[in-house]
Design a protein around this motif. Sequence first.
Motif, PDB file in Angstrom:
ATOM      1  N   PHE A  27       0.740  -1.450   0.000  1.00 33.30           N
ATOM      2  CA  PHE A  27       0.012  -0.002  -0.074  1.00 33.30           C
ATOM      3  C   PHE A  27       0.802   1.159   0.176  1.00 33.30           C
ATOM      4  O   PHE A  27       0.708   2.097  -0.784  1.00 33.30           O
ATOM      5  CB  PHE A  27      -0.867   0.127   1.142  1.00 33.30           C
ATOM      6  N   LYS A  30       2.483   1.952  -3.378  1.00 32.56           N
ATOM      7  CA  LYS A  30       1.431   2.257  -4.555  1.00 32.56           C
ATOM      8  C   LYS A  30       0.732   3.496  -4.277  1.00 32.56           C
ATOM      9  O   LYS A  30       0.703   4.452  -5.268  1.00 32.56           O
ATOM     10  CB  LYS A  30       0.420   1.316  -4.869  1.00 32.56           C
ATOM     11  N   LYS A  31       0.598   3.803  -2.990  1.00 31.28           N
ATOM     12  CA  LYS A  31      -0.242   5.105  -2.706  1.00 31.28           C
ATOM     13  C   LYS A  31       0.229   6.149  -2.136  1.00 31.28           C
ATOM     14  O   LYS A  31      -0.050   7.351  -2.314  1.00 31.28           O
ATOM     15  CB  LYS A  31      -1.505   4.507  -1.973  1.00 31.28           C
ATOM     16  N   VAL A  32       1.398   5.911  -1.353  1.00 32.23           N
ATOM     17  CA  VAL A  32       1.899   7.033  -0.483  1.00 32.23           C
ATOM     18  C   VAL A  32       3.326   7.260  -1.437  1.00 32.23           C
ATOM     19  O   VAL A  32       3.386   8.402  -1.829  1.00 32.23           O
ATOM     20  CB  VAL A  32       2.198   6.395   0.966  1.00 32.23           C
ATOM     21  N   LYS A  34       4.656   6.024  -4.119  1.00 36.89           N
ATOM     22  CA  LYS A  34       4.290   5.745  -5.680  1.00 36.89           C
ATOM     23  C   LYS A  34       5.629   5.320  -6.337  1.00 36.89           C
ATOM     24  O   LYS A  34       6.263   6.539  -7.133  1.00 36.89           O
ATOM     25  CB  LYS A  34       3.506   7.078  -6.119  1.00 36.89           C
ATOM     26  N   ARG A 489       0.515  14.049  -1.851  1.00 37.52           N
ATOM     27  CA  ARG A 489       0.404  12.482  -1.580  1.00 37.52           C
ATOM     28  C   ARG A 489      -0.380  12.307  -0.300  1.00 37.52           C
ATOM     29  O   ARG A 489      -0.583  13.188   0.507  1.00 37.52           O
ATOM     30  CB  ARG A 489       1.782  11.697  -1.551  1.00 37.52           C
ATOM     31  N   PRO A 490      -0.881  10.970   0.032  1.00 37.47           N
ATOM     32  CA  PRO A 490      -1.599  10.802   1.237  1.00 37.47           C
ATOM     33  C   PRO A 490      -0.516  10.927   2.251  1.00 37.47           C
ATOM     34  O   PRO A 490       0.515  10.267   2.052  1.00 37.47           O
ATOM     35  CB  PRO A 490      -2.249   9.414   1.131  1.00 37.47           C
TER      36      PRO A 490
END
Length: 572
Positions: A27, A30-32, A34, A489-490
């Motif tokens: 996670f 991919k999401k934080v 990247k 980003r998150p």
Amino acid sequence: MDGPNALILAVIGVTMMLAGYFLYSRFLAKKVYKLNAEFKTPSHEFRDGVDFLPTNRYVLWGHHFTSVAGAAPIVGPAVAVIWGWLPAFLWVTIGTVFIAGMHDFGALWASARNKGRSMGALSGTYIGNRGRNLFLVVIFLLLLMVIAAFAVVISGLLVSQPTAVIPTWGALIVALLVGQAIYRLRWNLVAISSVGVVALYGLILVGDRYPVELPEQFMGLAPEGQWIVLLFVYAAIASLLPVWVLLQPRDFINGIQLFIGLGIIYGAVLLATPTVVAPAYNQHVPEGTPGIVPLLFVTIACGAISGFHGIVSSGTSAKQLDRETDARFVGYFGAVGEGLLALGAIIATTAGFQTIAQWEEVYESFGAGGVPAFVEGGASIINSGLGLPAGLSATILATMTVLFAATTLDTGVRLKRFVVQEIGQIAGVRIGTGPATAIVIVICAALTFSQGADGAGGLTIWPLFGTTNQLLAGLTLTILTVILIRKGRPFLPVLIPAVFVLAMTIYAALVQLFDLFADGEWLLFTLDVVIIVAALWVLVEAVIAMGQARRGEREPEDDVALTPEQRLPLDR
């Protein structure tokens, strides 16, 4: 009432950490963070064969894992179980999954995205020059503590466990040969690894049979002092050599060997199924033991979250990262490896004794336990589960500990050299590699021998390590938060742990400050004030930078791609 079977703790802990790697780190990737496999990392952009060198991710993982581990993930948990096994177990497992892995992974990614610069240098970019200067003060003091104290710890182990001398120093010869085989001869990595590990364990058998002891006095130095001098000479030379010659291959082989050592510990637990004799929560701690909150969260640093890891990630590992996507394996899984070591230390020091009375005899005061309890308890479990002689089992664990600490020692010297050179740049003075290394060794040796020829002075400022280390971790997380905000980003997966770590650590630092004042420890009191003020100032600067980042424009990505010719030819 009997405690739980140690196998249950091992299964739950290992499962949690592996789930963290396969699920949570995916996670984050991919999401934080990247990750981009095509991004041109600093190892390619600034390749010099000395500090910047594209490296196979398994070799780099070995360097990173053994450099960050050291003796701290053994010492911290082996002391903290005095409050009971459950608090230590929860902090190590939850901390590894949600904080340590994310922190190490993030520092590695942030440095790779910024030309391999350290977290100290990045603090200047993202929170300002004033914050950078104060950040470097904290890093400088932390590295001083690590280098001086680890030299003392290693020398003490080599004196108390002379059977570990031959495998400890013989590992250097193995590492030099492995480096030549990997980079000069281009031999198969699996074959090299197998031969190297067999050679290391052969050295352990030889060392167990032929212990080595130094003379009682030599040039006015006790054996401990003699070992410290030799360790500083070795660390200076190792930190000056190109990374491929000694640092990478030594850490890679050590990493495999040490993971095998963990396999021996966990395998022995599986076969012996020892019972945890220590209480889950100790309601009868010895007199003088501080409160569990907030001290638990600074006593166990490495193995749950450690600021030193951020220095390694951004100091040496980021300069050797071949592809950005390798950061997940190197950074997060490196933290998992250390978490497994910390978990092994908890099991060894709570299930390696026959009765609660024996355990209480060892843990008669706060600060007791530590490495001796780990070696004693772990050797007992290995002897019971695998049938290895107690002496050989102790040699394996002592060698494991020394090799961990030694890799951290010379990596620490290299990192402190970088810091000295950064400070020189700020002052407008260019300090060469050799002079910077000499400055590091002189400062660390002066501290180490400040209390006498046995080198005990190396532990003078060690009481400040826990709070300094965790403050640095919290500050690293705040800088990561600023970076993520600026990139759109998150950031909550980083900010929430940052708030928790900083809250617990500042609380612990203030408690320690009042204790030092009451005890009249004026040197430590003064240093603690400097560290707290510097950390709080950096934190204020970071909070201001977060607000500005949320209101400002987003930072553009810099995805410069690698060419096919720049791909690393080593087996992946």
